[in-house]
Design an enzyme around this catalytic site. Sequence first.
Site, PDB file in Angstrom:
ATOM      1  N   ASP A 238      72.671 -19.924 -62.916  1.00  0.00           N
ATOM      2  CA  ASP A 238      71.492 -19.460 -62.168  1.00  0.00           C
ATOM      3  C   ASP A 238      71.059 -20.470 -61.115  1.00  0.00           C
ATOM      4  O   ASP A 238      70.649 -21.588 -61.444  1.00  0.00           O
ATOM      5  CB  ASP A 238      70.323 -19.234 -63.132  1.00  0.00           C
ATOM      6  CG  ASP A 238      70.476 -17.956 -63.921  1.00  0.00           C
ATOM      7  OD1 ASP A 238      70.646 -16.898 -63.309  1.00  0.00           O
ATOM      8  OD2 ASP A 238      70.413 -18.019 -65.167  1.00  0.00           O
TER       9      ASP A 238
ATOM     10  N   HIS B 210      77.080 -17.891 -67.111  1.00  0.00           N
ATOM     11  CA  HIS B 210      76.189 -17.411 -66.045  1.00  0.00           C
ATOM     12  C   HIS B 210      75.425 -18.620 -65.504  1.00  0.00           C
ATOM     13  O   HIS B 210      74.759 -19.337 -66.249  1.00  0.00           O
ATOM     14  CB  HIS B 210      75.251 -16.356 -66.631  1.00  0.00           C
ATOM     15  CG  HIS B 210      74.350 -15.699 -65.646  1.00  0.00           C
ATOM     16  ND1 HIS B 210      74.753 -14.649 -64.849  1.00  0.00           N
ATOM     17  CD2 HIS B 210      73.049 -15.904 -65.346  1.00  0.00           C
ATOM     18  CE1 HIS B 210      73.736 -14.246 -64.095  1.00  0.00           C
ATOM     19  NE2 HIS B 210      72.687 -15.011 -64.377  1.00  0.00           N
TER      20      HIS B 210
ATOM     21  N   ASP C  47      70.455  -8.768 -66.885  1.00  0.00           N
ATOM     22  CA  ASP C  47      70.027 -10.168 -67.007  1.00  0.00           C
ATOM     23  C   ASP C  47      68.520 -10.224 -67.214  1.00  0.00           C
ATOM     24  O   ASP C  47      67.756  -9.798 -66.349  1.00  0.00           O
ATOM     25  CB  ASP C  47      70.439 -10.888 -65.708  1.00  0.00           C
ATOM     26  CG  ASP C  47      70.084 -12.371 -65.678  1.00  0.00           C
ATOM     27  OD1 ASP C  47      69.664 -12.911 -66.707  1.00  0.00           O
ATOM     28  OD2 ASP C  47      70.260 -12.963 -64.596  1.00  0.00           O
TER      29      ASP C  47
ATOM     30  N   MET D 155      68.493  -6.709 -62.730  1.00  0.00           N
ATOM     31  CA  MET D 155      67.581  -7.635 -63.414  1.00  0.00           C
ATOM     32  C   MET D 155      66.659  -6.851 -64.347  1.00  0.00           C
ATOM     33  O   MET D 155      66.074  -5.836 -63.953  1.00  0.00           O
ATOM     34  CB  MET D 155      66.714  -8.403 -62.406  1.00  0.00           C
ATOM     35  CG  MET D 155      67.452  -9.402 -61.533  1.00  0.00           C
ATOM     36  SD  MET D 155      68.377 -10.662 -62.441  1.00  0.00           S
ATOM     37  CE  MET D 155      67.063 -11.481 -63.362  1.00  0.00           C
TER      38      MET D 155
ATOM     39  N   MET E 230      69.818 -16.879 -56.553  1.00  0.00           N
ATOM     40  CA  MET E 230      68.443 -16.423 -56.281  1.00  0.00           C
ATOM     41  C   MET E 230      67.920 -17.257 -55.124  1.00  0.00           C
ATOM     42  O   MET E 230      67.040 -18.113 -55.292  1.00  0.00           O
ATOM     43  CB  MET E 230      67.590 -16.573 -57.548  1.00  0.00           C
ATOM     44  CG  MET E 230      67.986 -15.565 -58.624  1.00  0.00           C
ATOM     45  SD  MET E 230      67.314 -15.964 -60.248  1.00  0.00           S
ATOM     46  CE  MET E 230      68.633 -17.018 -60.853  1.00  0.00           C
TER      47      MET E 230
ATOM     48  N   HIS F  74      74.780 -16.705 -60.024  1.00  0.00           N
ATOM     49  CA  HIS F  74      73.701 -15.771 -59.642  1.00  0.00           C
ATOM     50  C   HIS F  74      72.810 -16.509 -58.655  1.00  0.00           C
ATOM     51  O   HIS F  74      72.010 -17.362 -59.049  1.00  0.00           O
ATOM     52  CB  HIS F  74      72.950 -15.368 -60.924  1.00  0.00           C
ATOM     53  CG  HIS F  74      71.744 -14.521 -60.708  1.00  0.00           C
ATOM     54  ND1 HIS F  74      70.801 -14.309 -61.695  1.00  0.00           N
ATOM     55  CD2 HIS F  74      71.321 -13.804 -59.634  1.00  0.00           C
ATOM     56  CE1 HIS F  74      69.857 -13.511 -61.231  1.00  0.00           C
ATOM     57  NE2 HIS F  74      70.136 -13.205 -59.981  1.00  0.00           N
TER      58      HIS F  74
ATOM     59  N   MET G 144      68.424 -21.315 -58.058  1.00  0.00           N
ATOM     60  CA  MET G 144      67.096 -20.932 -57.545  1.00  0.00           C
ATOM     61  C   MET G 144      66.667 -21.915 -56.470  1.00  0.00           C
ATOM     62  O   MET G 144      66.811 -23.133 -56.655  1.00  0.00           O
ATOM     63  CB  MET G 144      66.070 -20.954 -58.674  1.00  0.00           C
ATOM     64  CG  MET G 144      66.440 -20.078 -59.851  1.00  0.00           C
ATOM     65  SD  MET G 144      65.193 -20.188 -61.126  1.00  0.00           S
ATOM     66  CE  MET G 144      65.955 -19.181 -62.407  1.00  0.00           C
TER      67      MET G 144
END
Length: 217
Positions: free
Chosen positions: A34, A32, A176, A138, A67, A65, A36
Amino acid sequence: MVKVAPSILSADFAKLGAEVEDIRLGGADYVHFDVMDGRFVPNISIGIPVLRSLRRATDLFIDAHLMILEPIRYAEAFCKAGADLVNVHVEADSEENILAALDAVRALGKKCGITLKPGTPAEAVLPYIEKADLILVMTVEPGFGGQSFMHDMLPKIAAVRGYIDRYHPGCELEVDGGIDAETSALVKEAGANVLVAGSAVFKAADRAAAIRDIRNA
Ligand code: DX5
Ligand code: ZN
């Protein structure tokens, strides 16, 4: 069968290739990733050049993912950098632009997912569910690893499971935030089948055991 997706947000980025090889050997199903942007969430993490390097270092399925605001701007770039699945937040743009982002990912032959923040209701998945390969609920506010699991998300996970069974049975249901060997039993019971875990895997002395415990709890 439940899948475990360790989040590299809690890994040592100075030796990312070795960290990911460690969880691959430990039985991880996905890695995974992430992303941001410091706007959609109040933190900045990693992006396209790191993904490109990670792609060269592993065959593991990479679950990105995003964001970030207006993910349509970067959906193609994340596919081309090596993501196997690109996940966008429904709160990050208009419905029309989120649908366009899913189409852009699918057009490149990759899987697409949508993500809901804790404050977004389960029915927000409905405009997208037939197009999405995965829905991510989430279980913490996005932006930081190591937070506590929000138990009040359990009814929402069950509601999304109900929508998936009704409208798109092949769709995966991922959770998550705050997942460990204890909370994993609760989310599985509610209907999740892909469990993201950052600190519970990467901070564990025995990562293979941590992955096994999360899977089998
Ligand atoms: C939070 C990230 C998560 C995070 C989870 O914004 O989306 O993937 O790494 O970390 P833990 O498992 O420590 O809650
Ligand atoms: Zn995440």
